[in-house]
Design a protein around this motif. Structure first.
Motif, PDB file in Angstrom:
ATOM      1  N   SER A  23       0.832  -1.207   0.000  1.00 40.15           N
ATOM      2  CA  SER A  23       0.000   0.000   0.000  1.00 40.15           C
ATOM      3  C   SER A  23       0.863   1.251   0.000  1.00 40.15           C
ATOM      4  O   SER A  23       0.527   2.254  -0.645  1.00 40.15           O
ATOM      5  N   ARG A  24       2.000   1.189   0.705  1.00 38.61           N
ATOM      6  CA  ARG A  24       2.916   2.346   0.737  1.00 38.61           C
ATOM      7  C   ARG A  24       3.457   2.632  -0.658  1.00 38.61           C
ATOM      8  O   ARG A  24       3.507   3.775  -1.099  1.00 38.61           O
ATOM      9  N   ARG A  25       3.872   1.557  -1.347  1.00 37.16           N
ATOM     10  CA  ARG A  25       4.441   1.742  -2.686  1.00 37.16           C
ATOM     11  C   ARG A  25       3.416   2.385  -3.625  1.00 37.16           C
ATOM     12  O   ARG A  25       3.725   3.285  -4.384  1.00 37.16           O
ATOM     13  N   ARG A  26       2.181   1.894  -3.541  1.00 39.83           N
ATOM     14  CA  ARG A  26       1.155   2.422  -4.431  1.00 39.83           C
ATOM     15  C   ARG A  26       0.865   3.891  -4.118  1.00 39.83           C
ATOM     16  O   ARG A  26       0.762   4.723  -5.026  1.00 39.83           O
ATOM     17  N   LEU A  27       0.742   4.203  -2.819  1.00 45.32           N
ATOM     18  CA  LEU A  27       0.465   5.591  -2.442  1.00 45.32           C
ATOM     19  C   LEU A  27       1.604   6.509  -2.869  1.00 45.32           C
ATOM     20  O   LEU A  27       1.366   7.592  -3.432  1.00 45.32           O
ATOM     21  N   MET A  28       2.835   6.079  -2.638  1.00 43.28           N
ATOM     22  CA  MET A  28       3.979   6.930  -2.992  1.00 43.28           C
ATOM     23  C   MET A  28       4.038   7.145  -4.504  1.00 43.28           C
ATOM     24  O   MET A  28       4.370   8.232  -4.964  1.00 43.28           O
ATOM     25  N   ALA A  29       3.695   6.112  -5.288  1.00 42.60           N
ATOM     26  CA  ALA A  29       3.691   6.265  -6.754  1.00 42.60           C
ATOM     27  C   ALA A  29       2.652   7.296  -7.176  1.00 42.60           C
ATOM     28  O   ALA A  29       2.921   8.147  -8.042  1.00 42.60           O
ATOM     29  N   GLU A  30       1.480   7.258  -6.560  1.00 43.10           N
ATOM     30  CA  GLU A  30       0.437   8.210  -6.943  1.00 43.10           C
ATOM     31  C   GLU A  30       0.763   9.620  -6.451  1.00 43.10           C
ATOM     32  O   GLU A  30       0.384  10.609  -7.085  1.00 43.10           O
ATOM     33  N   LEU A  31       1.453   9.720  -5.311  1.00 40.12           N
ATOM     34  CA  LEU A  31       1.882  11.043  -4.852  1.00 40.12           C
ATOM     35  C   LEU A  31       2.930  11.628  -5.807  1.00 40.12           C
ATOM     36  O   LEU A  31       2.947  12.835  -6.058  1.00 40.12           O
ATOM     37  N   ARG A  32       3.797  10.760  -6.338  1.00 37.09           N
ATOM     38  CA  ARG A  32       4.777  11.232  -7.332  1.00 37.09           C
ATOM     39  C   ARG A  32       4.046  11.739  -8.586  1.00 37.09           C
ATOM     40  O   ARG A  32       4.373  12.795  -9.120  1.00 37.09           O
ATOM     41  N   ASP A  33       3.036  10.963  -9.029  1.00 37.70           N
ATOM     42  CA  ASP A  33       2.240  11.407 -10.183  1.00 37.70           C
ATOM     43  C   ASP A  33       1.602  12.768  -9.892  1.00 37.70           C
ATOM     44  O   ASP A  33       1.576  13.655 -10.748  1.00 37.70           O
ATOM     45  N   HIS A  34       1.081  12.902  -8.675  1.00 36.15           N
ATOM     46  CA  HIS A  34       0.386  14.135  -8.310  1.00 36.15           C
ATOM     47  C   HIS A  34       1.358  15.325  -8.338  1.00 36.15           C
ATOM     48  O   HIS A  34       1.016  16.408  -8.839  1.00 36.15           O
ATOM     49  N   ALA A  35       2.557  15.102  -7.798  1.00 34.42           N
ATOM     50  CA  ALA A  35       3.559  16.174  -7.796  1.00 34.42           C
ATOM     51  C   ALA A  35       3.939  16.557  -9.218  1.00 34.42           C
ATOM     52  O   ALA A  35       4.107  17.749  -9.529  1.00 34.42           O
ATOM     53  N   ASP A  36       4.054  15.557 -10.087  1.00 30.50           N
ATOM     54  CA  ASP A  36       4.348  15.848 -11.493  1.00 30.50           C
ATOM     55  C   ASP A  36       3.221  16.665 -12.122  1.00 30.50           C
ATOM     56  O   ASP A  36       3.465  17.593 -12.906  1.00 30.50           O
ATOM     57  N   ASP A  37       1.974  16.331 -11.799  1.00 29.29           N
ATOM     58  CA  ASP A  37       0.832  17.076 -12.342  1.00 29.29           C
ATOM     59  C   ASP A  37       0.820  18.508 -11.826  1.00 29.29           C
ATOM     60  O   ASP A  37       0.437  19.435 -12.544  1.00 29.29           O
ATOM     61  N   LEU A  38       1.209  18.692 -10.569  1.00 30.64           N
ATOM     62  CA  LEU A  38       1.281  20.051 -10.016  1.00 30.64           C
ATOM     63  C   LEU A  38       2.333  20.874 -10.761  1.00 30.64           C
ATOM     64  O   LEU A  38       2.121  22.053 -11.062  1.00 30.64           O
ATOM     65  N   THR A  39       3.454  20.213 -11.065  1.00 34.27           N
ATOM     66  CA  THR A  39       4.514  20.910 -11.802  1.00 34.27           C
ATOM     67  C   THR A  39       4.049  21.266 -13.206  1.00 34.27           C
ATOM     68  O   THR A  39       4.198  22.407 -13.660  1.00 34.27           O
ATOM     69  N   ASP A  40       3.462  20.281 -13.888  1.00 31.34           N
ATOM     70  CA  ASP A  40       3.037  20.507 -15.272  1.00 31.34           C
ATOM     71  C   ASP A  40       1.829  21.438 -15.360  1.00 31.34           C
ATOM     72  O   ASP A  40       1.764  22.303 -16.229  1.00 31.34           O
ATOM     73  N   GLY A  41       0.879  21.257 -14.460  1.00 30.19           N
ATOM     74  CA  GLY A  41      -0.380  21.996 -14.558  1.00 30.19           C
ATOM     75  C   GLY A  41      -0.298  23.395 -14.001  1.00 30.19           C
ATOM     76  O   GLY A  41      -0.992  24.305 -14.490  1.00 30.19           O
ATOM     77  N   GLU A  42       0.531  23.593 -12.966  1.00 26.28           N
ATOM     78  CA  GLU A  42       0.540  24.896 -12.310  1.00 26.28           C
ATOM     79  C   GLU A  42       1.921  25.539 -12.293  1.00 26.28           C
ATOM     80  O   GLU A  42       2.114  26.599 -11.689  1.00 26.28           O
ATOM     81  N   GLY A  43       2.885  24.828 -12.895  1.00 24.73           N
ATOM     82  CA  GLY A  43       4.231  25.388 -12.980  1.00 24.73           C
ATOM     83  C   GLY A  43       4.938  25.518 -11.654  1.00 24.73           C
ATOM     84  O   GLY A  43       5.813  26.375 -11.483  1.00 24.73           O
ATOM     85  N   LEU A  44       4.535  24.698 -10.679  1.00 29.33           N
ATOM     86  CA  LEU A  44       5.141  24.796  -9.347  1.00 29.33           C
ATOM     87  C   LEU A  44       6.466  24.047  -9.299  1.00 29.33           C
ATOM     88  O   LEU A  44       6.607  22.989  -9.908  1.00 29.33           O
ATOM     89  N   THR A  45       7.408  24.598  -8.563  1.00 27.45           N
ATOM     90  CA  THR A  45       8.653  23.891  -8.285  1.00 27.45           C
ATOM     91  C   THR A  45       8.467  23.120  -6.977  1.00 27.45           C
ATOM     92  O   THR A  45       8.034  23.686  -5.970  1.00 27.45           O
ATOM     93  N   MET A  46       8.777  21.849  -7.023  1.00 32.74           N
ATOM     94  CA  MET A  46       8.465  20.999  -5.884  1.00 32.74           C
ATOM     95  C   MET A  46       9.501  21.115  -4.755  1.00 32.74           C
ATOM     96  O   MET A  46      10.436  20.319  -4.669  1.00 32.74           O
ATOM     97  N   THR A  47       9.332  22.102  -3.938  1.00 38.70           N
ATOM     98  CA  THR A  47      10.152  22.215  -2.727  1.00 38.70           C
ATOM     99  C   THR A  47       9.384  21.582  -1.573  1.00 38.70           C
ATOM    100  O   THR A  47       8.191  21.289  -1.693  1.00 38.70           O
ATOM    101  N   ASP A  48      10.071  21.415  -0.449  1.00 36.48           N
ATOM    102  CA  ASP A  48       9.397  20.864   0.736  1.00 36.48           C
ATOM    103  C   ASP A  48       8.185  21.704   1.124  1.00 36.48           C
ATOM    104  O   ASP A  48       7.122  21.178   1.448  1.00 36.48           O
TER     105      ASP A  48
END
Lengths: 247, 119
Positions: A23-48
């Motif tokens: 379950s951890r692996r799956r959640l972390m994979a989807e969080l990575r996808d989400h961060a990528d979408d935030l970068t692509d969709g809103e131009g955000l730089t992924m800082t902490d």
């Protein structure tokens, strides 16, 4: 791609809260996808700071995730089945599995040492028979104690459900009779096996002991799985107490 | 801390309701669902976006939605679809939420119930 330290903190917090690796692996994979979408969709730089503000603070995110995975467990959604109806069939299965495992281990051991169980020396046969007779008194109930305590601790169901399952298992444990009576004459040895509230076949007929066979052995049969369950619950409480301390 | 916890407790069931409602319209992946919640609620309901995924996984375990990894815009994403059981749950949850909302609105407007007598 999430900042590595943020992702590691989320993963560590999930692991500390007992979320399974899959379950951890799956959640972390989807969080990575989400961060990528935030970068692509809103131009955000992924800082902490961005990840905490948008995706979530690691401890809060992990706590909510652990709660949702707990609620997704079968035993949490069906406590009547898991803790009310499962214990007695599980007891029968655990008993049969113990006898089967013991028989397989004895046969394999005999095959490896002397080639056949019939060729085992009598002291070894006696030891095996006593091992089986005593093993079935404790092994199935310890296994059941581990199983139902894990279901209780991980599912965080009501303690009354846990008590209901424990009462069933311990009632059987406290009334199980298993006794070997060895005789020198071949074929005359007996293994008395039964539950004390049912008629018990003895070497000279049937007995209706009505709990009269219950003694210190049965007290130990209750105490050992009870102790295992209590230790597991105590360890879980201590882990939860550690998690509750703010870092 | 206490206030935040109470807010979370109060909102129990709301993320599920919103996610099922959005998925009843069309299959979506996580980022789209978060955007959908933000748009449909006018930004009133805000929570850590990552928290939608455990909820989706739970809904999937309960057989209410199905998630499959598919190609979306040149990438792969887990796309969620509502299942028949999810539609039934959505109908029940919507009805329950409307009852609760109507009851709270009635209480806030002070109508429908007499003042308790004192003494």
């Amino acid at each position: 791609m999430p900042n590595r330290s943020w992702a590691e903190r989320v993963d560590d917090e999930l692991a500390r809260r007992g979320v399974p690796a899959r379950s951890r692996r799956r959640l972390m994979a989807e969080l990575r996808d989400h961060a990528d979408d935030l970068t692509d969709g809103e131009g955000l730089t992924m800082t902490d700071d961005v990840l905490i503000a948008r995706v979530g603070e690691p401890t809060v995110l992990a706590a909510r995730a652990a709660e949702d995975y707990r609620r997704a467990r079968w035993s949490s959604r069906h406590p009547l089945l898991a803790f009310g109806l499962l214990p007695l069939p599980a007891t029968v299965l655990a008993f049969a599995a113990t006898v089967l495992a013991f028989g397989v281990a004895a046969n394999v051991g005999a095959w490896l040492t002397v080639g056949d169980t019939d060729l085992l020396p009598r002291p070894a046969m006696v030891a095996l028979a006593y091992g089986l007779a005593w093993g079935v008194r404790f092994v199935p109930f310890v296994l059941l104690a581990v199983l139902f305590t894990r279901l209780y601790v991980r599912g965080r169901v009501s303690r009354w459900w846990f008590a209901a399952a424990g009462a069933q298992v311990l009632t059987v444990a406290g009334s199980l009779v298993s006794a070997i009576q060895f005789r020198d004459d071949p074929g005359q040895s007996t293994w008395t096996l039964g539950v004390a509230w049912l008629p018990v076949p003895l070497h000279d007929g049937w007995a209706l002991p009505f709990l009269s066979l219950v003694g210190w052995a049965q007290v130990a049969q209750v105490a050992v799985p009870l102790g295992v369950g209590a230790l597991m619950v105590r360890a879980a409480r201590r882990r939860q107490a550690v998690l509750a301390v703010p870092c | 801390m206490t206030t935040a916890r109470k807010d979370t407790d109060f909102l129990n069931g709301v993320p599920e309701l919103l996610l099922l409602r959005l998925l009843a319209r069309q299959p979506m992946h996580g980022y789209d669902l978060v955007q959908g919640i933000r748009l449909t609620t006018g930004g009133v309901l805000a929570f850590g976006e990552g928290s939608v995924y455990p909820v989706l996984h739970r809904l999937e375990a309960e057989g209410l939605v199905a998630g499959t990894r598919e190609a979306v815009g040149g990438r792969t994403r887990v796309v969620y679809r509502i299942r028949p059981l999810g539609r039934k749950r959505l109908a029940a949850a919507t009805s329950r939420w409307e009852q609760v909302a109507a009851a709270v609105a009635a209480a806030l407007n002070g109508g429908g119930h007499a003042e308790p007598e004192l003494g």
